[in-house]
Design a protein around this motif. Structure first.
Motif, PDB file in Angstrom:
ATOM      1  N   UNK A 261       7.961 -24.379  15.349  1.00  0.00           N
ATOM      2  CA  UNK A 261       7.832 -23.473  16.480  1.00  0.00           C
ATOM      3  C   UNK A 261       7.634 -22.048  15.972  1.00  0.00           C
ATOM      4  N   UNK A 262       6.760 -21.317  16.636  1.00  0.00           N
ATOM      5  CA  UNK A 262       6.559 -19.892  16.376  1.00  0.00           C
ATOM      6  C   UNK A 262       6.902 -19.139  17.654  1.00  0.00           C
ATOM      7  N   UNK A 263       7.493 -17.979  17.492  1.00  0.00           N
ATOM      8  CA  UNK A 263       7.802 -17.182  18.677  1.00  0.00           C
ATOM      9  C   UNK A 263       7.299 -15.773  18.490  1.00  0.00           C
ATOM     10  N   UNK A 264       6.943 -15.172  19.600  1.00  0.00           N
ATOM     11  CA  UNK A 264       6.440 -13.805  19.588  1.00  0.00           C
ATOM     12  C   UNK A 264       7.640 -12.891  19.765  1.00  0.00           C
ATOM     13  N   UNK A 265       8.100 -12.350  18.662  1.00  0.00           N
ATOM     14  CA  UNK A 265       9.368 -11.632  18.700  1.00  0.00           C
ATOM     15  C   UNK A 265       9.182 -10.218  18.182  1.00  0.00           C
ATOM     16  N   UNK A 266      10.084  -9.354  18.618  1.00  0.00           N
ATOM     17  CA  UNK A 266      10.067  -7.983  18.137  1.00  0.00           C
ATOM     18  C   UNK A 266      10.503  -7.963  16.678  1.00  0.00           C
ATOM     19  N   UNK A 267       9.857  -7.077  15.916  1.00  0.00           N
ATOM     20  CA  UNK A 267      10.193  -6.998  14.495  1.00  0.00           C
ATOM     21  C   UNK A 267      11.626  -6.562  14.288  1.00  0.00           C
ATOM     22  N   UNK A 268      12.018  -5.560  15.067  1.00  0.00           N
ATOM     23  CA  UNK A 268      13.419  -5.167  15.011  1.00  0.00           C
ATOM     24  C   UNK A 268      13.991  -5.384  16.393  1.00  0.00           C
ATOM     25  N   UNK A 269      15.265  -5.643  16.428  1.00  0.00           N
ATOM     26  CA  UNK A 269      15.894  -5.987  17.688  1.00  0.00           C
ATOM     27  C   UNK A 269      15.672  -4.878  18.705  1.00  0.00           C
ATOM     28  N   UNK A 270      15.119  -5.253  19.822  1.00  0.00           N
ATOM     29  CA  UNK A 270      14.920  -4.266  20.871  1.00  0.00           C
ATOM     30  C   UNK A 270      13.683  -3.417  20.675  1.00  0.00           C
ATOM     31  N   UNK A 271      12.948  -3.657  19.602  1.00  0.00           N
ATOM     32  CA  UNK A 271      11.759  -2.848  19.350  1.00  0.00           C
ATOM     33  C   UNK A 271      10.582  -3.309  20.192  1.00  0.00           C
ATOM     34  N   UNK A 272       9.537  -2.514  20.177  1.00  0.00           N
ATOM     35  CA  UNK A 272       8.365  -2.859  20.973  1.00  0.00           C
ATOM     36  C   UNK A 272       7.353  -3.660  20.182  1.00  0.00           C
ATOM     37  N   UNK A 273       7.327  -3.414  18.891  1.00  0.00           N
ATOM     38  CA  UNK A 273       6.295  -4.045  18.088  1.00  0.00           C
ATOM     39  C   UNK A 273       6.652  -5.496  17.862  1.00  0.00           C
ATOM     40  N   UNK A 274       5.760  -6.389  18.276  1.00  0.00           N
ATOM     41  CA  UNK A 274       6.093  -7.803  18.203  1.00  0.00           C
ATOM     42  C   UNK A 274       5.154  -8.504  17.244  1.00  0.00           C
ATOM     43  N   UNK A 275       5.633  -9.607  16.716  1.00  0.00           N
ATOM     44  CA  UNK A 275       4.787 -10.384  15.826  1.00  0.00           C
ATOM     45  C   UNK A 275       5.146 -11.844  16.006  1.00  0.00           C
ATOM     46  N   UNK A 276       4.235 -12.712  15.595  1.00  0.00           N
ATOM     47  CA  UNK A 276       4.511 -14.153  15.638  1.00  0.00           C
ATOM     48  C   UNK A 276       5.367 -14.505  14.447  1.00  0.00           C
ATOM     49  N   UNK A 277       6.498 -15.096  14.720  1.00  0.00           N
ATOM     50  CA  UNK A 277       7.457 -15.415  13.671  1.00  0.00           C
ATOM     51  C   UNK A 277       7.737 -16.908  13.728  1.00  0.00           C
ATOM     52  N   UNK A 278       7.749 -17.507  12.566  1.00  0.00           N
ATOM     53  CA  UNK A 278       8.096 -18.932  12.504  1.00  0.00           C
ATOM     54  C   UNK A 278       9.590 -19.067  12.730  1.00  0.00           C
ATOM     55  N   UNK A 279       9.991 -19.846  13.722  1.00  0.00           N
ATOM     56  CA  UNK A 279      11.414 -19.876  14.051  1.00  0.00           C
ATOM     57  C   UNK A 279      12.083 -21.221  13.790  1.00  0.00           C
ATOM     58  N   UNK A 280      11.539 -22.289  14.291  1.00  0.00           N
ATOM     59  CA  UNK A 280      12.275 -23.552  14.143  1.00  0.00           C
ATOM     60  C   UNK A 280      11.360 -24.613  13.552  1.00  0.00           C
ATOM     61  N   UNK A 281      11.957 -25.522  12.834  1.00  0.00           N
ATOM     62  CA  UNK A 281      11.229 -26.661  12.309  1.00  0.00           C
ATOM     63  C   UNK A 281      11.978 -27.928  12.680  1.00  0.00           C
ATOM     64  N   UNK A 282      11.296 -28.855  13.281  1.00  0.00           N
ATOM     65  CA  UNK A 282      11.889 -30.159  13.566  1.00  0.00           C
ATOM     66  C   UNK A 282      11.106 -31.196  12.781  1.00  0.00           C
ATOM     67  N   UNK A 283      11.728 -32.328  12.586  1.00  0.00           N
ATOM     68  CA  UNK A 283      10.947 -33.429  12.038  1.00  0.00           C
ATOM     69  C   UNK A 283      11.159 -34.647  12.914  1.00  0.00           C
ATOM     70  N   UNK A 284      10.493 -34.678  14.048  1.00  0.00           N
ATOM     71  CA  UNK A 284      10.723 -35.790  14.966  1.00  0.00           C
ATOM     72  C   UNK A 284       9.957 -37.053  14.578  1.00  0.00           C
ATOM     73  N   UNK A 285       8.988 -36.932  13.694  1.00  0.00           N
ATOM     74  CA  UNK A 285       8.120 -38.075  13.425  1.00  0.00           C
ATOM     75  C   UNK A 285       8.052 -38.350  11.928  1.00  0.00           C
ATOM     76  N   UNK A 286       7.571 -39.536  11.641  1.00  0.00           N
ATOM     77  CA  UNK A 286       7.373 -39.888  10.238  1.00  0.00           C
ATOM     78  C   UNK A 286       5.901 -39.765   9.846  1.00  0.00           C
ATOM     79  N   UNK A 287       5.038 -39.740  10.842  1.00  0.00           N
ATOM     80  CA  UNK A 287       3.607 -39.723  10.562  1.00  0.00           C
ATOM     81  C   UNK A 287       2.966 -38.507  11.231  1.00  0.00           C
ATOM     82  N   UNK A 288       1.658 -38.476  11.228  1.00  0.00           N
ATOM     83  CA  UNK A 288       0.916 -37.368  11.828  1.00  0.00           C
ATOM     84  C   UNK A 288       1.414 -37.056  13.240  1.00  0.00           C
ATOM     85  N   UNK A 289       1.599 -35.787  13.507  1.00  0.00           N
ATOM     86  CA  UNK A 289       1.866 -35.383  14.888  1.00  0.00           C
ATOM     87  C   UNK A 289       0.514 -35.009  15.480  1.00  0.00           C
ATOM     88  N   UNK A 290      -0.026 -35.903  16.286  1.00  0.00           N
ATOM     89  CA  UNK A 290      -1.389 -35.699  16.762  1.00  0.00           C
ATOM     90  C   UNK A 290      -1.429 -34.973  18.090  1.00  0.00           C
TER      91      UNK A 290
END
Lengths: 684, 725
Positions: A261-290
């Motif tokens: 998962x990626x989220x569009x988050x502020x670089x600093x807490x409460x700041x205006x400047x936002x960037x896409x940040x990698x936040x969570x990783x799951x591994x729900x599958x053993x094969x290709x997630x199509x």
């Protein structure tokens, strides 16, 4: 309470097909799922993730991409055709060749007026959506190299197209490409391989997100045509991408089975400047997630390992409830097995064939917990390949084992089966003309009638005899509903027939008078299993939300027991079970008992015992076992759960009062999957 | 744990000795954490930047006028508000230079206080109990002000966070003013039989309830919890209260004292005597109400005024001629932090004795116990009479009177000051045998602290045996008698020090380090606890025997040089002899036994570090060598950790290695003689880390075995019999 002899069957080689694509309809809260064999499934996320509809596949049709346009469903595939489906008759409505070679992707604009398809020959074709059909409008400028992914800007004036080694932005009005953004091929060893842009997403702020075969997730500024950021998430392909509705997060799926998962988050807490940040990783599958979809509070993912996983995003969940826990859907929510109780035979339905097995026999009796000596092994009597390219949609075997019927979307066939010394099968010729296809098939208890649920909620009654096969009557629902019937139940005395359709209606017909008898009050959740009690003629229904109702057909009202269940409520643990109940049978030894099963348990419900309340222990078999006879009485409650048999596809009761359980262990399914992308693990 | 740090003087206090009641009008918070507004009793208001100890601005009223209430900072309007001559409200800003040109408004009643809570409008409390919002008051300054208090009632104390104050005539009442909606509640404060007066109030708001702390002149601290929400019926109610602390008050009554709540469990007090200090000294104390322990104390010179404020981690206390700022720190108190991290495991049944004094249970029972105890003591007086020839008779007469109001052992404590060494031993034995259990702790504590203070004053007096006996009762702990351990070190009585280290659960890190220093420095000691010494002897013996391997077993070398951790003396033997992990014990057996006691004391790393830095480089090297010796021994021979004996665990050793390295790393790196030591340590640790990695891998692969369920026969078909109940 009782001993049962159990035939434990694990020779049904059911193999689900991998998930290829999915599309979530926000308004109807339905998920359309395309599988590799061309099957389309529609899950109702409002109704406990119930698999509401299944459109059987076809050998010549492939589903590469699926797309909702309002309530209409379109797919496109490598056969080069765009297909729209008839969701009431569960079949393709029409197909249209795009004349661009295999189609890799299809996308609809936000206004719902146009479909764009990306073709092998490098063209992007626009189709106008008309009320009953679609019409080719024009091509955008043709490029070299296939178009693998498309995404409309929400204004409907631009399209981003993912191709080989590049992403192009098209102006829809002029049809010209306005930007060409080159995608890096990645690590040095891969320099000679083209980089495939598997997915693109065009956000409303003119940001384009792309995922590609070199494991990158890239964020582009489409206004300027420049790269904003690159995230390397995998060593292999990143195959799927889904953006949340508010465009504050997106998820990508890799061929290693992870979802990031990626989220569009502020670089600093409460700041205006936002960037896409990698936040969570799951591994729900053993094969290709199509295939992926982000549905607000959860990520839905599917892939080659055939399971559908609904994983909640806990940061977006306020209250934990049934709807936001992890769900894994492995098996279809309908029965692929039918049982000839009198003959001890099982019919297994595969997409391309049917198998008939005769169960084995044991010697002597045993104590509980014993495994008996198998005197006679089970026997595969028959393997029947279907005719034509359409996959089998439903099948049934008569209780006496003498008749066999199956249907595809285009044809229905009935066979006469004789298995004495040697097995012989003969097709019943000259079926009545009304029997063109069926959504559900069922035989009467004495095997003299065949019930076939057809289009527009109609049920045809066919009388079967050695000499001929005659159409007796067609029941039509009074409500005029056109939803397909998915459950049929006939009473043992041959007087009543109940038919449940996907619109949650249950109609009861009188077979003696050949007249509609009554309609059960509509309950908001779809029935998943039902049966008519052999002696009292009460209709027992279990719904997708696991509520149980009992309706007296004769008195046309709910029974006292049913009212008691509703008044006292079912146990919390029962309501939280993960999979729907798919079959109901009645215990001939005890009229107060009936049996239900879902994927992970079967249970016997004794209507004469008190219902469990939330305070008492629900899974109490082990406790009861340790108690004495007298104490058991005071501790027993109506639900006798048995979780010994997991991954149940079917549970039935033979006439000799032994149980049949058909299991399909997930490990067996996993062992038949292709090898996953190799990851280094310790000790391997 | 709470700690008081080194304080500094913020400003002088000008009040003459004539003004008894207060040194300052008040200290109030300013807009920034680091700034306070100080209003002195005379004519000036000063804003200080606390960390710089520097005034940022100062305002004076004209001659003839005087400030009558502390100036406050109103965060809403960004202005200061003060009252001069009881009725004139003055409002000014930073850039106003003199009072004369600032806004003023005269109201028609005397103002008692102005409150400015953060993010809310200032509130004016009038001397007769009425309350107004400042803005509302300034709109019509001459508005009539009602009288809430009756004529003879006077506001005695006001708390900040909720508008509550109490007034006093015969009885004391607490008035609680709430806003939104405005309401005033009146509570009666119990005074008890002793006619104790409430001295100081402190209110905190937590979870929709007001927690009131009230310190009485009898030394009792009560807590009352009032709900902010619930509707309270009109009329005077008795304020419900629970006793939190009962502090020992030497002469029955406190004159001026103040209490400030620091967090949920800790509170600071000034004007209350330190339980084990001699009279006449004033202390700032932090008490923990959960454990009823004294967490930290600091002696204040000069007279104190019973005034205390706390803003953003600093305590402001005027004493003598200065306002002192003392930073403090309160860690969230839990049993673990209260007792330290490494509370040693006392599994033996006989050792299970609580060592924390429960003042509550002790003192609630004193009326009954007194008489019993007093009788016991009187019978013993005859013995004492014969034993010494000091004229005691007049004193004893006095004590028989006193003993009904004071704890009985007081009698003996005062006597200790006059009698000789030999008698002390005998008398203490008598007392110990004759005192009931709950009282024993108090008596022993008092005895110990008195003995110690006598030892300190009279260098010839040192009853080693008696002190050891007292420690053995397990009723003494470090907070009861803080000087005992230091005294033992001073007198080089290391066996007593060892006893203390074994029995005190609450030795501060500073003292632990002082002990460590002393033990490392020199040692000619005699009688140590036999178990600990025999443990060390056993260990040294192991190390001598180690040369010969048992039944020729020789483990395969993992990596030639990584395991080469020979001590410098054995290095010469070369790499082939890598297995000789032993190094000679760098310290003597007895010193080692003492060091082991240090290793087993409870401590917290962060508090330990600053004190560890006091060790000299030589001491550090020696200590590290010893730790390394222990570590190698433990690694070599698991049985070195003999189960019955008191011995440090590997974790404790590792902790100390870490702390020591942490405190002295730069020094050690520079020090040539420490080089070899560090290299060896590193090599050995590296080999161990590698071993752990391998173990982790094995564990990882074996872990999966658990997951493998006993899969039933994977037959495709079987017929089984099951039974459902």
């Amino acid at each position: 309470m009782g001993e049962f002899k159990v035939h434990r069957v694990r020779f049904f080689g059911y193999m689900p097909s991998g998930i290829r694509c999915m599309s979530f309809n926000e308004r109807a809260e339905r998920l359309a799922l395309g599988r590799l064999d061309g099957t389309l499934e529609i899950f109702n996320f409002k109704d406990s993730f119930y698999q509401e509809k299944v459109i059987p596949g076809n050998d010549s049709r492939s589903v590469e991409a699926v797309c909702w346009v309002a309530e209409r469903l379109f797919t496109a595939g490598l056969n080069g055709e765009i297909t729209e489906y008839d969701l009431e008759n569960l079949c393709p409505k029409y197909s249209l060749d795009a004349f661009g070679g295999p189609i890799w992707t299809v996308a609809c604009n936000a206004q719902g007026t146009h479909l764009a398809v990306g073709c092998e020959d490098g063209s992007i074709k626009l189709f106008e959506i008309l009320p009953e059909k679609i019409r080719f409008e024009r091509n955008l400028d043709r490029q070299k190299g296939r178009v693998l992914s498309l995404s409309w800007h929400e204004s409907g004036t631009r399209i981003a197209a993912g191709m080989l080694d590049m992403i192009r932005i098209f102006d829809v009005q002029s049809g010209h490409a306005t930007h060409r953004m080159l995608v890096d091929r990645g690590v040095s060893g891969m320099r000679n391989h083209e980089c495939v842009v598997w997915c693109v997403a065009f956000l409303s702020d003119l940001t384009v997100i792309s995922t590609d075969s070199s494991g990158k997730v890239q964020v582009w500024n489409a206004a300027m045509g420049i790269l904003s950021s690159t995230h390397l998430v995998s060593k292999s392909d990143v195959l799927s991408l889904a953006v949340s509705k508010d465009e504050s997060s997106f998820v990508v799926g890799t061929s290693e089975g992870t979802v990031v998962q990626f989220q569009f988050l502020a670089n600093i807490l409460g700041g205006d400047e936002k960037a896409w940040v990698r936040t969570k990783t799951f591994k729900p599958h053993t094969h290709d997630v199509r295939a992926l979809a982000e549905i607000g509070t959860a990520v839905v993912s599917g892939g080659l390992d055939t399971q559908l996983v609904v994983r909640p995003l806990l940061d977006k969940v306020d209250i934990m409830s049934y709807d936001n826990v992890l769900h894994k859907i492995h098996f279809p929510h309908r029965s692929l097995v039918s049982c000839a109780q009198k003959a001890g035979m099982l019919l297994f339905q595969f997409p391309a064939q049917l198998e008939v097995w005769r169960l084995g026999e044991s010697e002597g009796r045993g104590k509980p917990g014993d495994t008996l000596f198998v005197k006679k092994n089970p026997e595969k009597l028959l393997q029947l390949k279907r005719k034509g390219e359409d996959h089998i949609s439903c099948s049934a075997i008569s209780p006496c084992g003498g008749w066999l019927a199956y249907s595809t979307v285009s044809s229905l066939r009935v066979y006469r089966l004789q298995c004495d010394e040697h097995v012989s099968i003969s097709k019943v010729p000259k079926l009545p003309k009304v029997l063109r296809s069926a959504h559900q098939l069922s035989f009467s208890d004495d095997s003299s009638k065949l019930f076939a649920a057809s289009t527009h909620s109609m049920v045809h009654v066919i009388s079967l005899s050695q000499s001929e096969c005659k159409h007796l009557h067609t029941f039509k629902p009074k409500s005029g509903s056109t939803e397909p019937v998915h459950l049929l139940a006939a009473s043992k005395d041959g007087k009543w027939l109940a038919a449940a359709n996907r619109g949650c209606e249950i109609h009861i017909y009188n077979l003696h008078k050949l007249k509609p008898h009554c309609t059960v009050p509509i309950y908001g959740s779809c029935p998943t299993a039902m049966g008519i009690h052999p002696t009292s003629n009460n209709l027992l229904m279990v719904h997708a939300d696991r509520q149980i109702f009992e309706y007296s057909i004769v008195e046309k009202q709910y029974t006292d027991w049913s009212r008691r269940v509703q008044r006292e409520g079912l146990h919390k643990l029962w309501l939280e079970r993960d999979t729907p109940v798919t079959h109901v049978t009645f215990n001939p030894r005890n009229a107060a008992q009936f049996m239900l099963h879902d994927t992970y348990m079967f249970c016997i419900i004794d209507q004469s015992l008190p219902l469990p309340d939330n305070k008492c222990q629900f899974y109490n078999q082990i406790t009861l076992k340790s108690l004495s006879e007298q104490e058991r009485l005071s501790h027993a409650h109506a639900f006798k759960m048995c979780t010994k048999y997991q991954h149940l596809l079917f549970l039935g009761l033979l006439d000799d009062e032994s149980l049949v359980v058909v299991q399909r262990p997930l490990t067996d399914i996993a062992s038949q999957l292709p090898a996953p992308v190799r990851l280094k693990k310790f000790a391997t | 744990m709470a700690a008081l740090f080194e304080g500094f003087t913020l400003c002088g206090v000008v009040s003459g000795s004539a003004r008894a009641e207060a040194a300052l009008l008040g200290v109030e918070a300013e807009r920034e954490e680091d700034r306070v507004v100080v209003t002195d009793c005379g004519r000036s208001v000063t804003v200080y930047k606390v960390s710089d100890q520097k005034p940022l601005g100062s305002w004076h009223v004209r001659q003839g006028q005087s400030l009558t209430c502390p100036a406050v900072w109103s965060s809403r309007s960004g202005e200061y508000v003060a009252v001069t001559d009881s009725r004139v409200i003055r409002i000014w800003k930073d850039d106003d230079t003199t009072f004369e040109k600032t806004f003023k408004a005269t109201v028609c009643a005397d103002v008692a206080r102005i409150h400015a809570a953060a993010d809310s409008e200032p509130v004016v409390l009038f001397a007769r109990g009425a309350v107004r919002m400042l803005d509302a008051l300034l709109e019509a300054p001459q508005q009539p002000i009602e009288e809430v208090l009756s004529e003879e009632e006077v506001i005695r104390s006001v708390c900040r966070c909720a508008q509550c104050f109490y007034s006093c005539k015969e009885d004391c009442y607490l008035y609680l003013q709430r806003f939104n909606p405005n309401s005033l509640h009146k509570y009666k404060l119990e005074t008890g039989e002793s006619r104790a007066r409430p001295l100081s109030l402190c209110a905190t708001v937590r979870n929709q309830s007001i927690k009131l702390l009230c310190l009485y002149s009898s030394g009792c601290l009560y807590q009352s919890v009032l709900s902010m929400r619930g509707t309270i019926q009109d009329g005077v109610q008795l304020l419900p209260r629970t006793l939190l602390l009962r502090l020992p008050v030497e002469d029955g009554h406190l004159s001026s004292a103040s209490v400030v709540s620091l967090d949920e469990g800790n509170l600071a007090m000034v004007g209350v005597p330190h339980p084990s200090a001699s009279a006449g000294k004033e202390f700032l104390c932090i008490w923990n109400t959960n454990f009823q322990t004294l967490q930290a104390a600091k002696e204040l010179t000069g007279r104190i005024y019973g005034q205390l404020w706390s803003y953003s981690g600093r305590l402001y206390v005027p004493h003598g001629k200065a306002l002192t700022v003392i930073p403090y720190e309160c860690e969230r108190s839990s049993l673990a932090t209260a007792l330290g991290r490494l509370q040693q495991d006392r599994s033996d049944g006989e050792q299970l004795v609580t060592t924390v004094v429960s003042w509550n249970t002790l003192l609630h029972e004193d009326t009954i116990q007194h008489q019993k105890g007093a009788r016991g003591v009187e019978t013993r007086q005859s013995v004492r009479h014969r034993g010494n020839n000091v004229p005691l008779a007049p004193m004893l007469r006095k004590f028989t009177v006193v003993s009904f109001t004071a704890v009985p052992s007081l009698l003996l404590l005062l006597i200790i000051r006059y009698i000789f060494l030999s008698c002390v031993t005998r008398d203490v034995e008598m007392i110990l045998s004759g005192t009931a259990d709950p009282e024993l702790q108090l008596v022993v504590g008092r005895l110990a602290s008195q003995l110690v203070s006598r030892c300190q004053s009279d260098s010839a007096f040192y009853p080693h045996h008696t002190l050891a006996q007292l420690v053995h009762t397990r009723c003494v702990c470090h907070s009861l008698c803080p000087n005992l351990l230091m005294l033992a070190l001073e007198k080089k009585d290391y066996s007593l020090a060892q006893l203390c280290l074994q029995h005190f659960p609450d030795i501060p890190e500073a003292v632990t380090c002082a002990c460590l220093k002393a033990f490392l420095d020199d040692l000619q000691t005699e009688n140590l606890e036999p178990d600990s010494v025999s443990f060390m002897e056993g260990m040294v013996a192991v190390c001598k025997r180690d040369g010969a391997l048992e039944n020729g077993f020789s483990p395969v070398l993992l990596e030639e040089d990584s395991c080469d951790v020979n001590a410098p003396t054995t290095r010469a033997k070369g790499k082939a002899d890598w297995l000789v992990l032993d190094m000679p014990c760098p310290v003597g057996v007895k010193k080692a036994a003492l060091l082991n006691e240090i290793l087993q004391t409870a401590h917290t790393d962060s508090f330990l570090l600053p004190h560890l830095k006091d060790l000299t480089a030589q001491q550090v090297v020696l200590f590290l060598q010893y730790l390394q010796f222990l570590y190698l021994k433990y690694y070599q021979d698991i049985s070195a950790q003999a189960p019955g004996l008191r011995s440090p665990t590997v974790t404790q050793i590792m902790d100390w290695v870490c702390s020591t390295l942490d405190a002295h790393f730069t020094v050690l790196v520079m020090l040539p003689e420490a080089r070899d030591l560090l290299f060896q340590l590193h090599k050995f640790v590296r080999s161990q880390v590698r071993l752990i990695c391998e173990l982790g891998k094995i564990q990882g692969s074996l872990q999966d075995l658990h997951k493998l369920k006993q899969t039933e026969d994977a037959d495709l078909y079987s017929i089984e019999v099951i039974e459902l109940f």
